[in-house]
Design a protein around this motif. Structure first.
Motif, PDB file in Angstrom:
ATOM      1  N   ASP A 276      27.701  40.305 -75.204  1.00  0.00           N
ATOM      2  CA  ASP A 276      28.714  40.749 -76.160  1.00  0.00           C
ATOM      3  C   ASP A 276      28.147  41.877 -77.011  1.00  0.00           C
ATOM      4  O   ASP A 276      26.924  41.950 -77.228  1.00  0.00           O
ATOM      5  CB  ASP A 276      29.118  39.593 -77.075  1.00  0.00           C
ATOM      6  CG  ASP A 276      29.845  38.483 -76.330  1.00  0.00           C
ATOM      7  OD1 ASP A 276      30.359  38.742 -75.227  1.00  0.00           O
ATOM      8  OD2 ASP A 276      29.872  37.351 -76.859  1.00  0.00           O
TER       9      ASP A 276
ATOM     10  N   GLN B 215      27.171  43.979 -80.418  1.00  0.00           N
ATOM     11  CA  GLN B 215      26.643  43.489 -81.689  1.00  0.00           C
ATOM     12  C   GLN B 215      27.769  43.248 -82.693  1.00  0.00           C
ATOM     13  O   GLN B 215      27.687  42.354 -83.534  1.00  0.00           O
ATOM     14  CB  GLN B 215      25.619  44.472 -82.244  1.00  0.00           C
ATOM     15  CG  GLN B 215      24.354  44.530 -81.403  1.00  0.00           C
ATOM     16  CD  GLN B 215      23.316  45.466 -81.982  1.00  0.00           C
ATOM     17  OE1 GLN B 215      23.503  46.039 -83.056  1.00  0.00           O
ATOM     18  NE2 GLN B 215      22.201  45.635 -81.279  1.00  0.00           N
ATOM     19  N   SER B 216      28.826  44.062 -82.594  1.00  0.00           N
ATOM     20  CA  SER B 216      29.991  43.869 -83.451  1.00  0.00           C
ATOM     21  C   SER B 216      31.257  44.105 -82.640  1.00  0.00           C
ATOM     22  O   SER B 216      31.346  45.062 -81.869  1.00  0.00           O
ATOM     23  CB  SER B 216      29.965  44.840 -84.634  1.00  0.00           C
ATOM     24  OG  SER B 216      31.197  44.791 -85.354  1.00  0.00           O
ATOM     25  N   TYR B 217      32.242  43.235 -82.854  1.00  0.00           N
ATOM     26  CA  TYR B 217      33.535  43.394 -82.192  1.00  0.00           C
ATOM     27  C   TYR B 217      34.537  44.172 -83.047  1.00  0.00           C
ATOM     28  O   TYR B 217      35.654  44.427 -82.610  1.00  0.00           O
ATOM     29  CB  TYR B 217      34.130  42.023 -81.863  1.00  0.00           C
ATOM     30  CG  TYR B 217      33.743  41.489 -80.503  1.00  0.00           C
ATOM     31  CD1 TYR B 217      34.177  42.129 -79.341  1.00  0.00           C
ATOM     32  CD2 TYR B 217      32.971  40.337 -80.376  1.00  0.00           C
ATOM     33  CE1 TYR B 217      33.854  41.642 -78.090  1.00  0.00           C
ATOM     34  CE2 TYR B 217      32.647  39.837 -79.116  1.00  0.00           C
ATOM     35  CZ  TYR B 217      33.088  40.499 -77.985  1.00  0.00           C
ATOM     36  OH  TYR B 217      32.758  40.016 -76.740  1.00  0.00           O
ATOM     37  N   GLU B 218      34.154  44.548 -84.247  1.00  0.00           N
ATOM     38  CA  GLU B 218      35.126  45.143 -85.152  1.00  0.00           C
ATOM     39  C   GLU B 218      35.770  46.416 -84.603  1.00  0.00           C
ATOM     40  O   GLU B 218      36.988  46.591 -84.725  1.00  0.00           O
ATOM     41  CB  GLU B 218      34.507  45.402 -86.524  1.00  0.00           C
ATOM     42  CG  GLU B 218      35.494  45.929 -87.560  1.00  0.00           C
ATOM     43  CD  GLU B 218      36.801  45.126 -87.610  1.00  0.00           C
ATOM     44  OE1 GLU B 218      37.877  45.739 -87.741  1.00  0.00           O
ATOM     45  OE2 GLU B 218      36.754  43.879 -87.502  1.00  0.00           O
TER      46      GLU B 218
ATOM     47  N   ASN C  98      38.254  45.211 -82.094  1.00  0.00           N
ATOM     48  CA  ASN C  98      39.332  44.505 -82.791  1.00  0.00           C
ATOM     49  C   ASN C  98      40.297  45.487 -83.446  1.00  0.00           C
ATOM     50  O   ASN C  98      41.518  45.325 -83.393  1.00  0.00           O
ATOM     51  CB  ASN C  98      38.763  43.575 -83.858  1.00  0.00           C
ATOM     52  CG  ASN C  98      38.020  42.388 -83.270  1.00  0.00           C
ATOM     53  OD1 ASN C  98      38.166  42.076 -82.084  1.00  0.00           O
ATOM     54  ND2 ASN C  98      37.216  41.735 -84.087  1.00  0.00           N
TER      55      ASN C  98
ATOM     56  N   LYS D  41      27.951  49.806 -74.432  1.00  0.00           N
ATOM     57  CA  LYS D  41      27.284  50.453 -75.554  1.00  0.00           C
ATOM     58  C   LYS D  41      26.551  51.716 -75.110  1.00  0.00           C
ATOM     59  O   LYS D  41      26.634  52.760 -75.764  1.00  0.00           O
ATOM     60  CB  LYS D  41      26.294  49.478 -76.202  1.00  0.00           C
ATOM     61  CG  LYS D  41      25.523  50.066 -77.379  1.00  0.00           C
ATOM     62  CD  LYS D  41      24.580  49.033 -77.979  1.00  0.00           C
ATOM     63  CE  LYS D  41      23.813  49.635 -79.151  1.00  0.00           C
ATOM     64  NZ  LYS D  41      22.897  48.635 -79.762  1.00  0.00           N
TER      65      LYS D  41
END
Length: 282
Positions: free
Chosen positions: A53, A55-58, A61, A152
């Motif tokens: 995954d 590091q951040s899904y923001e 999202n 990434k």
């Protein structure tokens, strides 16, 4: 009553006696491994990539909350498709939210992964590389908002060139790939064995970089031709270019930049890769 006996005959499969190391991530290895095994090949699976995954899904999202603002969605791998739809499910975003977007897929495997979700793919380029995606979209994206969902670490050909064509491109990370440290000992053991593989498959630039990371540059060079008789089998020109950047040979390159194309290329070179090892000391 005695029935007449007939001599049993068996036909050797074309890759019988050939050993190939498949370096894809564990959850992706089966398609290539199965195709090779069906041809009689002995397959050794050691992943050079682990998919995680982000590091951040923001960022993803945020893109999912604003899908109505985009004109195009570009997906460049099956991993990206899977990660996107997993996140949509988690955030309860219905796939119908993508219905008004035009969708571009980098190749047939990515297109099929999208179509399995009941969505139509507008464009799949003739060659399955970033440059061909740009060529197919360049005249269609001026003043359009484009969402590019990817890993990434990836080449920046698509966002840079489409921005030059007048598009507004937003790049979001849906997953990342890392080096699976657990593969290091396995890889070294396999390559030092007298039954080391005849060929190692490389299905992306990341598999090449991680191969070098696992063995070190000197170790990677010594593991391959002309030192050991182990051939490289590349899925296409971008992956081949990365091999050459590290001073590694390109022995086999798929003409069709897909898993079936890579299998065909190995088949075509099977006699040469086995003969190259005859008489070599382990």
């Amino acid at each position: 009553m005695t029935l007449p006996q007939t001599a049993a005959t068996s036909v050797a499969l074309p890759l019988t006696g050939c050993r190939v190391l498949v370096s894809r991530a564990q959850q992706q290895a089966d398609a290539l491994s199965s195709a090779l095994r069906n041809l009689g090949c002995q397959v050794i699976e050691i992943p050079f990539i682990e998919i995680r995954d982000p590091q951040s899904y923001e960022p993803l999202n945020s893109a999912l909350r604003n899908l109505a603002n985009y004109d195009w969605l570009i997906l460049t791998s099956v991993n990206g498709v899977d990660a996107l739809f997993r996140r949509m499910t988690r955030k309860r975003v219905d796939k119908s939210a993508l219905a008004n977007l035009k969708i571009a897929a980098i190749g047939p495997a990515t297109r099929r992964a999208i179509e399995r979700h009941g969505l139509e793919v507008t464009i799949t380029p003739k060659e399955y590389i970033a440059e061909s995606v740009v060529a197919a979209l360049r005249d269609q994206v001026k003043s359009k908002r484009v969402l590019l969902v990817r890993a990434k670490v990836a080449r920046d050909v698509i966002p840079l060139q489409l921005c030059k064509a007048g598009a507004q491109v937003e790049v979001v990370e849906a997953y990342e790939t890392v080096v699976p440290k657990s593969s290091q000992e396995l890889l070294r053991a396999v390559l030092s064995n007298e039954k080391r593989p005849h060929a190692i498959t490389f299905t992306s630039s990341s598999t090449v970089r991680n191969f070098v990371s696992l063995l070190g540059l000197r170790g990677a060079r010594l593991a391959l031709k002309p030192y050991s008789g182990v051939h490289t089998a590349s899925i296409g020109p971008v992956t081949s270019a990365t091999l050459r950047e590290f001073g590694l040979p390109v022995d086999i390159e798929a003409k069709d930049y897909t898993i079936p194309g890579l299998v065909d290329a190995i088949l075509e070179k099977r006699k040469g890769i086995q003969e190259a090892r005859s008489g070599m000391q382990p």
